[in-house]
Scaffold this active site. Structure first.
Site, PDB file in Angstrom:
ATOM      1  N   ILE A 224      -0.855  -5.994  -0.017  1.00  0.00           N
ATOM      2  CA  ILE A 224      -1.933  -5.019   0.152  1.00  0.00           C
ATOM      3  C   ILE A 224      -1.788  -4.303   1.486  1.00  0.00           C
ATOM      4  CG2 ILE A 224      -4.443  -4.735   0.314  1.00  0.00           C
ATOM      5  CD1 ILE A 224      -4.562  -7.560  -1.144  1.00  0.00           C
ATOM      6  N   CYS A 225      -1.972  -2.984   1.456  1.00  0.00           N
ATOM      7  CA  CYS A 225      -2.023  -2.198   2.686  1.00  0.00           C
ATOM      8  C   CYS A 225      -3.491  -1.855   2.941  1.00  0.00           C
ATOM      9  CB  CYS A 225      -1.186  -0.927   2.535  1.00  0.00           C
ATOM     10  SG  CYS A 225      -1.153   0.069   4.036  1.00  0.00           S
ATOM     11  N   LEU A 226      -4.116  -2.623   3.819  1.00  0.00           N
ATOM     12  CA  LEU A 226      -5.520  -2.421   4.175  1.00  0.00           C
ATOM     13  C   LEU A 226      -5.669  -2.788   5.642  1.00  0.00           C
ATOM     14  CD1 LEU A 226      -8.428  -1.772   3.175  1.00  0.00           C
ATOM     15  CD2 LEU A 226      -8.686  -4.212   2.688  1.00  0.00           C
TER      16      LEU A 226
END
EC number: 2.3.2.23
Length: 199
Positions: A91-93
């Site tokens: 995840i890119c968060l």
């Protein structure tokens, strides 16, 4: 695991289990092992998104340095989203990386991930192929995301055209998941997908 991390994660786990907001958002969490280092989350696809009707399972690994470092979270359920790897579930968060603060909690993480499903950030992608499709072929992105939600997260949609193309590749000896991934990346162009697989 350090005592501080364990007591903190136990408290947050109870907070999530009791939270009316979490229940209303169809978010769940459960313990995977007795050491409190691994949890499993589940978030419902938000309304009015291609993920609506799906249930997405998350792997949550809590480091010994928690809450000073964020938990490691990834999607176990495969998903077609610009900020989530369609292969690994990474995840890119920002709050799971540089913008994490010790005051944040499991509740914050789970609600933020559900919000991410409703508000993709294609200019900061985890999956460049999905981000390109999102920006340049949005209708195909919606179709693909709904199809993946149906295939992997128990979503309500059916796509006979997509299913028949997957079956054509399966008839050639290609695994169902690989067929779906290649067709998705090739914008459901069977000829290009076949070329890519057999050239």
């Amino acid at each position: 695991m350090a005592n501080m991390a364990v007591s903190r994660i136990k408290r947050e786990f109870k907070e999530v289990m009791r939270s009316e907001e979490i229940v209303q958002c169809s978010i769940k969490i459960e313990l995977v092992n007795d050491s409190w280092t691994e949890l499993r989350g589940e978030i419902a696809g938000p309304p009015d998104t291609p993920y609506e009707g799906g249930k997405f399972v998350l792997e949550i690994k809590v480091p010994e340095t928690y809450p000073f470092n964020p938990p490691k979270v990834r999607f176990i359920t495969r998903i077609w989203h610009p900020n989530i790897s369609s292969v690994t579930g990474a995840i890119c968060l920002d709050i799971l990386k540089d913008n994490w603060a010790a005051a944040m909690t499991l509740r914050t993480v789970l609600l933020s991930l559900q919000a991410l499903l409703a508000a993709a950030e294609p200019d900061d992608p985890q999956d460049a192929v999905v981000a390109y499709q999102f920006k340049d072929k949005y209708d195909l992105f919606l179709l693909t995301a709904k199809h993946w939600t149906n295939a992997y997260a128990g979503g309500p949609h059916t796509f006979p055209d997509c299913d028949s193309k997957i079956q054509r590749l399966r008839d050639m000896g290609i695994d169902e998941h690989e067929a779906r991934a290649v067709l998705s990346k090739e914008n459901w162009n069977l000829e290009k997908a076949t070329e890519g697989l057999f050239s």
